[in-house]
Design a protein around this motif. Sequence first.
Motif, PDB file in Angstrom:
ATOM      1  N   VAL A  37       0.772  -1.021  -0.086  1.00 30.37           N
ATOM      2  CA  VAL A  37       0.100   0.072   0.025  1.00 30.37           C
ATOM      3  C   VAL A  37       0.868   1.558  -0.054  1.00 30.37           C
ATOM      4  CG1 VAL A  37      -2.194  -1.015   0.936  1.00 30.37           C
ATOM      5  CG2 VAL A  37      -0.374  -0.575   2.541  1.00 30.37           C
ATOM      6  N   GLY A  38       2.054   1.017   0.198  1.00 31.66           N
ATOM      7  CA  GLY A  38       2.932   2.296   0.141  1.00 31.66           C
ATOM      8  C   GLY A  38       3.516   2.989   1.537  1.00 31.66           C
ATOM      9  N   LYS A  39       3.543   1.954   2.485  1.00 30.23           N
ATOM     10  CA  LYS A  39       4.117   2.239   3.566  1.00 30.23           C
ATOM     11  C   LYS A  39       5.289   2.781   3.758  1.00 30.23           C
ATOM     12  CE  LYS A  39       3.478  -1.595   5.680  1.00 30.23           C
ATOM     13  NZ  LYS A  39       3.218  -2.327   4.268  1.00 30.23           N
ATOM     14  N   THR A  40       6.402   1.973   3.136  1.00 28.18           N
ATOM     15  CA  THR A  40       7.686   2.320   3.196  1.00 28.18           C
ATOM     16  C   THR A  40       8.106   3.498   2.342  1.00 28.18           C
ATOM     17  OG1 THR A  40       8.116  -0.059   2.896  1.00 28.18           O
ATOM     18  CG2 THR A  40      10.215   1.128   2.324  1.00 28.18           C
ATOM     19  N   THR A  41       7.261   3.814   1.037  1.00 26.33           N
ATOM     20  CA  THR A  41       7.340   4.975   0.407  1.00 26.33           C
ATOM     21  C   THR A  41       7.160   6.065   1.224  1.00 26.33           C
ATOM     22  OG1 THR A  41       6.726   3.639  -1.323  1.00 26.33           O
ATOM     23  CG2 THR A  41       6.617   6.041  -1.676  1.00 26.33           C
ATOM     24  N   LEU A  42       6.053   6.235   2.093  1.00 26.85           N
ATOM     25  CA  LEU A  42       5.689   7.316   2.956  1.00 26.85           C
ATOM     26  C   LEU A  42       6.378   7.452   4.129  1.00 26.85           C
ATOM     27  CD1 LEU A  42       3.812   9.392   3.787  1.00 26.85           C
ATOM     28  CD2 LEU A  42       2.351   7.612   4.992  1.00 26.85           C
ATOM     29  N   ILE A  43       7.030   6.301   4.601  1.00 25.87           N
ATOM     30  CA  ILE A  43       8.195   6.732   5.666  1.00 25.87           C
ATOM     31  C   ILE A  43       9.288   7.249   5.116  1.00 25.87           C
ATOM     32  CG2 ILE A  43       9.756   5.135   7.109  1.00 25.87           C
ATOM     33  CD1 ILE A  43       7.571   3.154   7.422  1.00 25.87           C
ATOM     34  N   ARG A  44       9.804   7.018   3.903  1.00 18.08           N
ATOM     35  CA  ARG A  44      10.753   7.569   3.276  1.00 18.08           C
ATOM     36  C   ARG A  44      10.672   9.094   3.000  1.00 18.08           C
ATOM     37  NH1 ARG A  44      12.140   3.328  -0.923  1.00 18.08           N
ATOM     38  NH2 ARG A  44      12.857   1.575   0.331  1.00 18.08           N
ATOM     39  N   LYS A  45       9.475   9.325   2.735  1.00 16.44           N
ATOM     40  CA  LYS A  45       9.336  10.876   2.423  1.00 16.44           C
ATOM     41  C   LYS A  45       9.176  11.581   3.882  1.00 16.44           C
ATOM     42  CE  LYS A  45       6.333  11.848  -1.268  1.00 16.44           C
ATOM     43  NZ  LYS A  45       7.393  12.557  -2.336  1.00 16.44           N
TER      44      LYS A  45
ATOM     45  N   ARG B 179       1.054  -3.491  -7.185  1.00 20.97           N
ATOM     46  CA  ARG B 179       2.323  -2.866  -6.774  1.00 20.97           C
ATOM     47  C   ARG B 179       3.201  -3.872  -6.044  1.00 20.97           C
ATOM     48  NH1 ARG B 179      -0.084   2.065  -3.307  1.00 20.97           N
ATOM     49  NH2 ARG B 179      -1.533   3.163  -4.964  1.00 20.97           N
ATOM     50  N   ALA B 180       2.921  -4.413  -5.133  1.00 20.80           N
ATOM     51  CA  ALA B 180       3.977  -5.259  -4.529  1.00 20.80           C
ATOM     52  C   ALA B 180       4.744  -6.294  -5.389  1.00 20.80           C
ATOM     53  CB  ALA B 180       3.404  -5.574  -3.093  1.00 20.80           C
ATOM     54  N   ARG B 181       3.688  -6.988  -6.072  1.00 16.64           N
ATOM     55  CA  ARG B 181       4.135  -8.079  -6.829  1.00 16.64           C
ATOM     56  C   ARG B 181       4.835  -8.163  -7.919  1.00 16.64           C
ATOM     57  NH1 ARG B 181      -0.230 -12.489  -4.430  1.00 16.64           N
ATOM     58  NH2 ARG B 181       0.267 -11.727  -2.285  1.00 16.64           N
TER      59      ARG B 181
END
Length: 201
Positions: free
Chosen positions: A11-19, A142-144
């Motif tokens: 869902v984009g957790k890692t992407t949001l955390i980086r931002k 997205r993940a796969r």
Amino acid sequence: MFISFEGTEGVGKTTLIRKLHEHFQHLAKDVVLTREPGGTPMAEQIRSLLLSVNHEETMSNDTELLLMYAARAQHLEAVILPALAADKIVLCDRFTDSSFAYQCAGRGLDREKLKVLNDGFVARMPDITFWLDAPIETGMLRARERGALDRFEQEKATFFEKVRSGFAEIHENEPARMKRLDATQTPEQVFQQALLHLQQI
Ligand code: Z5A
């Protein structure tokens, strides 16, 4: 401040955390970026055990739950609590809500077991939790694209629907702590949604 990030896969957790990490660094804040299961060398070894698909036996649901909490106990004591004591901002990819959503709502484990573990071994809950919510298919797609699937990613969509409803239940019961973000939006829009909540607190 202790901030956790939750949601079904991709869902984009890692992407949001980086931002957010970048954002806090620009503000010259001391930030610790970490994840569960994992976050310390020992807890990362437990993570490998949990995600591996190469076991000669099936991992029982109870074993899965207890390994999550063994990793969490180590992570809390070695990383999260010392960082918070030193006034750092902790950004944690998943925490206890994942145990409720995956092990209780998803696997069907007794919620009383989780309560005992939380009461006994979790000294600190996040101040705010971002639940990135999107239809299961969106995250899966997205993940796969990444290739090989881990033990959780091999589960069927029906399992992830139960997990998603677990997160929805926490959100309903604890709206002050858990904030829902519309994760179907662009990474920048998701980031702006999170910032808005952070400004409010
Ligand atoms: N688990 C558990 O069962 N119980 C527990 O107590 C805990 C965990 C703590 C490992 O977690 C597994 O552990 C997890 C639950 C279980 N298994 N599952 N499923 P994990 O967090 O490491 O695994 P994950 O959820 O699969 O993480 P992920 O796939 O890395 O997802 P993510 O961090 O949410 O997504 P991302 O890496 O930021 O983004 C995925 C892709 O989408 C990537 O190519 C991005 O560039 C793209 N992306 C991101 N955001 C967007 C937006 N907004 N639009 C379009 N594309 C985007």
